[in-house]
Design a protein around this motif. Sequence first.
Motif, mmCIF file in Angstrom:
data_model
loop_
_atom_site.group_PDB
_atom_site.id
_atom_site.type_symbol
_atom_site.label_atom_id
_atom_site.label_comp_id
_atom_site.label_asym_id
_atom_site.label_seq_id
_atom_site.Cartn_x
_atom_site.Cartn_y
_atom_site.Cartn_z
ATOM 1 N N LYS A 65 0.861 -1.185 0.000
ATOM 2 C CA LYS A 65 0.000 0.000 0.000
ATOM 3 C C LYS A 65 0.893 1.228 0.000
ATOM 4 O O LYS A 65 1.903 1.281 0.698
ATOM 5 N N ARG A 100 0.570 -4.885 2.800
ATOM 6 C CA ARG A 100 -0.830 -5.127 3.126
ATOM 7 C C ARG A 100 -0.968 -6.545 3.678
ATOM 8 O O ARG A 100 -0.549 -7.512 3.026
ATOM 9 N N ASP A 122 -6.445 -10.232 3.833
ATOM 10 C CA ASP A 122 -7.739 -9.623 4.143
ATOM 11 C C ASP A 122 -8.362 -10.176 5.416
ATOM 12 O O ASP A 122 -9.086 -9.465 6.119
ATOM 13 N N SER A 176 -8.280 10.255 1.412
ATOM 14 C CA SER A 176 -7.812 8.914 1.050
ATOM 15 C C SER A 176 -6.636 9.038 0.091
ATOM 16 O O SER A 176 -6.371 10.095 -0.471
ATOM 17 N N SER A 189 -5.757 4.877 3.811
ATOM 18 C CA SER A 189 -5.703 3.635 4.579
ATOM 19 C C SER A 189 -4.278 3.166 4.866
ATOM 20 O O SER A 189 -4.066 2.328 5.747
ATOM 21 N N SER A 225 -3.669 3.715 8.440
ATOM 22 C CA SER A 225 -4.242 2.677 9.299
ATOM 23 C C SER A 225 -3.397 1.415 9.287
ATOM 24 O O SER A 225 -3.183 0.780 10.342
ATOM 25 N N LEU A 226 -2.906 1.037 8.125
ATOM 26 C CA LEU A 226 -2.077 -0.166 8.039
ATOM 27 C C LEU A 226 -0.742 0.033 8.757
ATOM 28 O O LEU A 226 -0.210 -0.905 9.360
ATOM 29 N N SER A 256 -11.855 5.652 4.369
ATOM 30 C CA SER A 256 -11.045 4.462 4.098
ATOM 31 C C SER A 256 -10.185 4.099 5.307
ATOM 32 O O SER A 256 -9.910 2.924 5.553
ATOM 33 N N ARG A 257 -9.765 5.104 6.075
ATOM 34 C CA ARG A 257 -8.938 4.845 7.256
ATOM 35 C C ARG A 257 -9.699 4.027 8.304
ATOM 36 O O ARG A 257 -9.192 3.036 8.830
ATOM 37 N N GLU A 295 -10.658 0.493 7.133
ATOM 38 C CA GLU A 295 -9.514 -0.423 7.233
ATOM 39 C C GLU A 295 -9.317 -0.876 8.677
ATOM 40 O O GLU A 295 -9.115 -2.069 8.943
ATOM 41 N N LYS A 315 -11.638 -3.539 9.930
ATOM 42 C CA LYS A 315 -11.326 -4.908 9.509
ATOM 43 C C LYS A 315 -10.371 -5.586 10.487
ATOM 44 O O LYS A 315 -10.344 -6.817 10.573
ATOM 45 N N ARG A 316 -9.586 -4.766 11.207
ATOM 46 C CA ARG A 316 -8.463 -5.311 11.974
ATOM 47 C C ARG A 316 -8.685 -5.304 13.486
ATOM 48 O O ARG A 316 -8.090 -6.107 14.194
#
Length: 350
Positions: free
Chosen positions: A90, A100, A103, A253, A259, A262-263, A292-293, A296, A299-300
């Motif tokens: 990313k 990344r 998923d 974004s 994102s 965030s990653l 998007s932040r 993301e 998801k985690r």
Amino acid sequence: MVAASSLLRFATMVAASAASVGAAAVSDAESTSSCRAKGGDCTSGQEVSQEHLLLQMQSNRSSVEVRRHSHASAAGDTPILGFPSSGEMKASGLWCSVQRPPDDWNLKTCPFVPSAAKTRVKVLTYNLFWWNLFGQKGGADRSAGKLIAKTAGSEGYDLMGFQECDDRWRILGDAKAEGLQGDWEALDGGHALGLMYRKDRFQLLESGAEDVGEDSSVQWYGKRSAVWVRLRHVDGTTVFYINHHGPLPVSASGGCAGSATSLNIMRVIAKHAHKGDAIVLTGDFNAEPSSSRIEELNKRLNKVYSGTSMGGVDHIFSNCAQDAQGQNLGKGVGQFGSDHDALSVTFRFR
């Protein structure tokens, strides 16, 4: 000692920034007045420039700072979580590029047995609107300090994260003057980030700070960091706590503002938190729930609580969502306060 050349560069930067702010003041005031007449979001360019000048003032900090303490290698400690890769990048080619993860990789599972005895940990996150509340209003009769002391409750706060915090000892002093209890340590995360923990309840294992994102070129003030600690509670529970102030514009974004931020936060967590740790992430992410932040991060980690200020940009995440109770505490006590609501969550780990 600071080198004379560094002081000169710093003074030049401040003077240039002040001149830029002053040149824009008249037009900003006019546009802000017009905006308010229409009921819009009326933060002027002058206000934003002053608000984020401290980001630039602290931009000479190291991009990665990790401090391991004498207890960090204690016998019986668990392995580090680790950050897996899907093979994709990313923000490829940028300084903030990050692998990344797959998923389906996440840290949403609480490591504690629900039926076991509980460790209560109360967390606060608060954007202090420093340039205005303290710089122009002198703290407004300890408005923020009163809010912190008033909302701590009989058992008090354990962890506190601040954004737009130019002097972490000032806000801690205000809160203690208003009745906040406990023996506190206050860490500087750079870029006006502050993190505090109760020394009488926690033993410091490791701490650090790292740049994880950057403002977009359309509203650029600098890079954005995350400051973190790994702590051992007096009952043996280990807690990894990380605090962040996100890039501008709000919900932007792409590049190092989306994102990828965030990653990078998740990468920092996964490379320093250990298996069995309770994980808590707080901050003014400058990102609304639909950004998007935040998508993301959803998801985690488990999003435990969110505020409503600025469209809902303040959030608290954790790997342990059960038995967590959140509260919106308001902006301050008295006539003036922050432009953000303070948020708290009380966790019960184990």
